[in-house]
Design a protein around this motif. Structure first.
Motif, short mmCIF file in Angstrom:
data_model
loop_
_atom_site.label_atom_id
_atom_site.label_comp_id
_atom_site.label_asym_id
_atom_site.label_seq_id
_atom_site.Cartn_x
_atom_site.Cartn_y
_atom_site.Cartn_z
N CYS A 88 0.88 -1.15 0.00
CA CYS A 88 0.06 0.01 0.15
C CYS A 88 0.93 1.26 0.01
N SER A 89 2.07 1.11 -0.54
CA SER A 89 2.93 2.33 -0.50
C SER A 89 2.30 3.58 -1.46
N THR A 90 1.32 3.24 -2.12
CA THR A 90 0.91 4.47 -3.00
C THR A 90 -0.58 4.75 -2.25
N TYR A 91 -0.59 4.57 -1.20
CA TYR A 91 -1.71 5.19 -0.52
C TYR A 91 -1.93 6.70 -0.76
N SER A 92 -3.01 7.19 -0.90
CA SER A 92 -3.13 8.59 -1.11
C SER A 92 -3.11 9.43 0.03
N ARG A 93 -3.11 10.72 -0.05
CA ARG A 93 -3.21 11.70 1.09
C ARG A 93 -4.71 11.35 1.90
N ARG A 94 -5.73 11.34 1.43
CA ARG A 94 -7.09 10.87 1.81
C ARG A 94 -7.20 9.86 2.56
N GLU A 95 -6.32 8.75 2.02
CA GLU A 95 -6.24 7.36 2.64
C GLU A 95 -5.53 7.47 3.92
N GLN A 144 -7.10 9.67 11.32
CA GLN A 144 -8.10 9.97 12.10
C GLN A 144 -8.63 8.62 13.13
N LEU A 145 -8.39 7.56 12.41
CA LEU A 145 -8.70 6.33 13.28
C LEU A 145 -8.02 6.28 14.45
N ALA A 146 -6.64 6.39 13.91
CA ALA A 146 -5.51 6.18 15.61
C ALA A 146 -5.85 7.38 16.46
N GLY A 147 -6.45 8.53 15.78
CA GLY A 147 -6.83 9.66 16.81
C GLY A 147 -7.97 9.36 17.65
N THR A 148 -8.85 8.48 17.39
CA THR A 148 -9.84 8.35 17.99
C THR A 148 -9.53 7.26 19.29
N PHE A 149 -8.41 6.59 19.02
CA PHE A 149 -7.91 5.88 20.19
C PHE A 149 -6.67 6.62 21.02
N GLY A 150 -6.81 7.81 20.83
CA GLY A 150 -5.75 8.82 21.54
C GLY A 150 -4.71 9.23 21.01
N ALA A 151 -4.28 8.51 19.69
CA ALA A 151 -2.89 8.65 19.20
C ALA A 151 -2.95 10.02 18.79
N LYS A 152 -1.74 10.95 19.21
CA LYS A 152 -1.83 12.32 18.70
C LYS A 152 -1.27 12.47 17.24
N GLY A 153 -0.62 11.32 16.65
CA GLY A 153 -0.56 11.42 15.21
C GLY A 153 -0.13 10.11 14.49
#
Ligand code: ASP
Length: 594
Positions: A337-344, A350-359
């Motif tokens: 998945c090295s070609t994942y887009s900015r949006r992906e 965002q998903l990591a953020g819902t678990f409290g990750a700051k980035g």
């Protein structure tokens, strides 16, 4: 005109008829699935629990039956007498078990009429679940739902047979009882005879099954309804069913062993699937570090890797500082998945953020090189070690979270599941069972400022950890175990405390005064003084088990009459108001709602 069955007795189920029945006179009964008129003939698909068969009305066979059949509509209830015949050349239906035969009707009785149903009685139904629950009797009439009802019956039957063979007794425990703490809110039932007092519906039969061990029962089980008044996050129901078990004179391995054998027996007998025993075991710690979850989905790998040691002295300040403060840097590989887009990438952040990750930091592996906004902060040797640690291959995307250990684990655990879903790694029909063991006995609740039992207050610490209870209780490990399947917690249990002094110490740690302990659990403490044997057990969620066996996504599909997500029954309308008279008898008064 509606008639009775009269002197007719049903001879076969619709779905049972085959070529070898040709020439046989049969009496069938069921629901009109469909009626088609065709060049002077009427064809009816008749459906009952066993399946469906085509019935043909021909005026040359019976004028009277033909005329009656003209009035039939979907879901009318009928009984038909006729002869089984082979379908003419070229008209067999390979999609139907009875597709090679049909029944030539000689007589028909209309047993009942039906309104036009709000949805068609068929599988692959695309209809709002609320409508299905409101008309549950129609929903349950669908073949898929009947399959699930039968699956549940076969499963409980297999459980009972297996446990009976192993010397377990099925014993019922009270539904009207005192509170048993499993960590949820109780459903309360007011007592009419004792003004101001309440029964609680059981959250589990935990205390009773332990008392049964003191009573010398040795091996107990029960397929039992449990009640927990939780907010219905996720796929929970206020009442659900457990397979509850308890055994005396056992070690942890004995309970785990018999549970594995039970599951192997049930999957073998009900689904014809062979399970590999023993199930793999992971410690709680391993599960959290490698998969970021205490119920990891082990159908696929994509393990989380720790790179803290590799980046703690790197030029990337964010990583170095987190490690310096006692946190961790961990990552996960997203194959191809090295070609994942900015949006992906944003979605995953965002998903990591819902678990409290700051980035979320990322690196795309492209051939020998790495593309990433942070690549410039690392020496080439560091990048090389990161690639090796991550087992990265060209074309992979690497995702990193730098945070406190708990946060990094749960954020990466959630990412791992999301990636597994996106890459379709869960769809291979595999059954990945495992045990999670060596849970901590206690956790510290910051909000309430006290210890809480991770499993429940009756769970024993490891024998060698008993002294820790006085010194460092958080270090004590529990003799508890969870069994998981495909990322779902199927059940859990433990070896119990069976000594009064240890149980009292445990209550003390949990912040219960001696008085409160006696008031709530005095009977158990007392029972422990009369020769309580060492014992342990487990409870499996029957609804989840049947859901997974049936390949469904929600337990509502395997509970005949479930509640909605907001804990109501759309068919009966429960819960509902009661009369003033009932309230008075119960010594209750309602506060006017604001
Ligand atoms: N009573 C526990 C529960 O309901 C199971 C057990 O410890 O046996 O989760």
């Amino acid at each position: 005109m509606i008639e009775g069955m009269g002197d007719w007795s049903r001879t076969h189920g619709c779905g049972e008829l085959r070529k070898e029945h040709a020439g046989l006179e049969v009496v069938l009964a069921g629901w009109v699935h469909r009626r088609r008129d065709h060049g002077g003939l009427i064809f009816m698909d008749l459906r009952d629990r066993s399946g469906m068969v085509q019935v043909v009305f021909n005026p040359e066979v019976s004028e009277q039956a033909f005329t009656k059949a003209e009035a039939l509509r979907g879901e009318y209830v009928v009984t038909v007498a006729g002869e089984v015949g082979i379908r003419p050349e070229g008209t067999a239906n390979p999609n139907l078990a009875t597709g090679e035969v049909e029944v030539y009707a000689r007589d028909l009785r209309l047993l009942n009429v039906a309104k036009v149903p709000p949805f068609y009685i068929a599988n692959n139904l695309e209809v709002d679940e609320a409508l299905r629950l409101r008309y549950r009797y129609l929903d349950l009439r669908r073949p898929e739902m009947q399959r699930l009802l039968e699956l549940r019956h076969r499963t409980t039957k297999a459980i009972r047979d297996f446990l009976d063979g192993r010397g377990f007794w099925e014993i019922e425990t009270p539904m009207l009882t005192k509170s048993t703490p499993e960590g949820a809110r109780d459903f309360l039932v007011p007592s009419r005879l004792h003004p101001g007092e309440f029964f609680a519906l059981p959250q589990s039969p935990q205390l009773f099954k332990q008392v049964l061990m003191v009573a010398g029962v040795e091996r107990y089980f029960q397929i039992v309804r449990c009640f927990r008044d939780e907010d219905l996050r996720a796929d929970r129901q206020p009442e659900f069913t457990q397979l509850d078990m308890e055994m005396s004179f056992v070690r942890r391995e004995d309970v785990m062993g018999i549970t594995e054998e039970l599951l192997a027996y049930v999957f073998g007998r009900v689904l014809g699937v062979k399970l590999d025993l023993p199930f793999p075991r992971l410690t709680y710690r391993e599960a959290m570090t490698r998969y970021g979850s205490d119920k990891p989905d082990l159908r696929f790998g994509l393990e989380i890797k720790d790179i803290s040691d590799l980046v703690k002295n790197s030029g990337f300040r964010v990583f170095a500082e987190v490690v310096g403060r006692g946190g961790v840097v961990r990552g996960i590989r997203v194959p191809g998945c090295s070609t994942y887009s900015r949006r992906e990438l944003d979605e995953l952040t965002q998903l990591a953020g819902t678990f409290g990750a700051k980035g979320l930091a990322w690196m795309a592996v492209e051939g020998e090189g790495i593309r990433s906004p942070i690549v410039k902060f690392f020496a080439s040797g560091e990048l090389q070690s990161i690639r090796e640690r991550m087992e990265a291959r060209p074309g992979d995307l690497l995702l990193f979270v730098a945070d406190q250990e708990d946060t990094a684990a749960s954020a990466l655990g959630a990412l791992r599941l999301e990636i597994g879903r996106r890459l379709g790694l869960m769809d291979d029909g595999r059954l990945a069972f495992a045990w999670i063991v060596d849970f901590p006995l206690l956790e510290y609740d910051q909000e309430e400022g006290r210890y809480k039992a991770v499993h429940h207050p009756f769970t024993s610490p490891r024998e060698e950890d008993l002294p820790l209870l006085d010194r460092e209780p958080l270090k004590a490990k529990a003799l508890a175990y969870d069994v998981i399947l495909n990322g779902v917690e199927l059940g859990g249990g433990s070896i119990r405390i069976h000594r009064r002094d240890v149980q009292e110490k445990m209550f003390g740690l949990l912040g219960l005064s001696a008085e409160e302990a006696r008031e709530k659990f005095g009977f158990l403490l007392e029972a422990f003084e009369y020769g309580a044997p060492p014992h342990g057990g487990i409870a499996l969620g029957l609804d989840r088990l049947v859901m997974l066996m049936g390949g469904r996504e929600t337990i509502r599909d395997v509970i005949p009459f479930p509640k909605t997500q907001s804990a109501t029954c759309l068919m009966t309308g429960a819960p509902g108001p009661v009369t003033a008279e009932q309230l008075k008898e119960l010594h209750l008064a309602l506060r006017p709602s604001k």
